[in-house]
Design an enzyme around this catalytic site. Structure first.
Site: not given
Ligand code: SAH
Length: 342
Positions: A88, A101, A108, A112, A115, A327
């Protein structure tokens, strides 16, 4: 087939072209064609003979599979890669210019808990060329002035390709996007943050912190078992000391998890005196995750509390809400439709 031409640096491409017995200015032409997002057939300044010589080699490419447009101007692309994987890319329009972006991996492995990108783990790293092609494709229709590497994947878990991409996209013979217009976001891979600091790039580092202490961070970010909050903050201080750049901390507010006044106080103490900025983002609801965003009042109170303690804080404006722009959500849906148990 081994070399991916769109991932090579200009120097590497020059060596390659010379080995083919071609003049070195051809390398510059190819490099600039890649930056323009062109495939071999679309290159008008490369003659037939050279095209045939180049045809056996691999070229990173992206192909649009879906394009979703939000009424706020945000556009989300689902790109198909040459091996059939999907990634994406999102175009966001701001007053100061267009930001794109991009993704850094297919899936990944960071896990987390909020995510969508990590639900089925990592499939593979993206090449530097595939990162470049995401920007180049968008740039064909909408001039890109900023790049954020905040899409699917953990960029510092694909470090060498990331560095290669940063160098290529910055090269005046290519896309020529200034390092100060590029942000890299990480969940906090401490060793790699230090390695990046030593590169002394002028990019912005965004650190996804999301919790002020180990107890809460352990619950939502498995990476915290390996790198504790204190170590992460030390690495951030090291990054600032070497690059002189302000760090941007991302803090996703999740109802009842990390949004209390006590969390705000603890966060303010943790970041006290640091050259940084905090971005608050109410979590985007992902149905498989079930975590709820904090309500507006809680978000505002959290922001006010940090500001009152002299921590530079803003609440991120969310764009692309209608099109599930955050994301990994679209890619995940596509994979579910394909029924391929990644
Ligand atoms: N892996 C990297 C970059 C990709 S995620 C990182 O962790 O920074 C990009 C951002 O989106 C990160 O800050 C991540 O924590 C956030 N993110 C992921 N899922 C999310 C969600 N459901 N709501 C809000 N932010 C989210």
């Amino acid at each position: 087939m081994a070399v991916d031409l769109a991932s090579l640096t200009l120097e590497e491409l020059t060596d390659f072209i010379k080995e083919l017995g071609e003049p070195s200015y051809r390398a510059k032409q190819l490099f600039s064609n890649f930056a323009a997002g062109k495939n071999l057939d679309g290159m008008t300044d490369i003659g037939k003979n050279l095209k045939e010589k180049l045809r056996p080699y691999a070229f990173s490419s992206v192909e649009v599979s879906e394009k979703l447009c939000d009424s706020d101007g945000t556009v989300k692309y689902l790109f198909r890669l040459s091996d059939g994987n999907y990634i994406e890319t999102v175009l966001m329009r701001y007053k100061h210019g267009n930001s794109v972006c991009i993704s850094s991996q297919v899936g990944c492995r960071m896990g987390c808990k909020f995510c969508a990108s990590t639900l089925k783990g990592k499939v593979r790293d993206l090449t530097a060329g595939e990162m470049l092609m995401q920007v180049a494709f968008v740039n064909k229709n909408d001039k890109v002035s900023n790049i954020v590497i905040m899409g699917v994947g953990e960029p510092l878990d694909n470090f060498d390709n990331l560095v290669r991409f940063l160098e290529n996209v910055n090269n005046p013979a290519g896309m020529n996007i200034g390092q100060r217009h590029i942000s890299v976001s990480t969940c906090g891979l401490v060793d790699k943050i230090k390695e990046l600091a030593e590169k002394d790039f002028q990019i912005t580092l965004s650190v996804s912190l999301h919790a002020p202490n180990d107890v809460i961070r352990d619950r939502i970010m498995p990476v915290n078992h390996k790198y504790r909050v204190a170590e992460l903050i030390d690495a951030c201080r090291y990054y600032i000391s070497l690059t002189g750049r302000r760090i941007s901390f991302e803090y996703t507010l999740i109802k009842g998890v990390n949004d209390s006044p006590a969390c705000a106080n603890e966060l303010a103490a943790l970041l006290h005196g640091m050259l940084c900025h905090v971005n608050l983002i109410p979590v985007n609801y992902v149905s498989e995750r079930g975590l709820l965003p904090s309500d507006r009042h809680t978000v505002d109170a959290f922001c006010k509390r940090l500001c009152a303690k002299n921590i530079n804080t803003t609440v991120r404006r969310t764009l692309g809400g209608e099109i599930n722009a955050s994301c990994g959500q679209l890619r995940h849906k596509k994979e579910e439709e394909k029924g391929n148990g990644l």
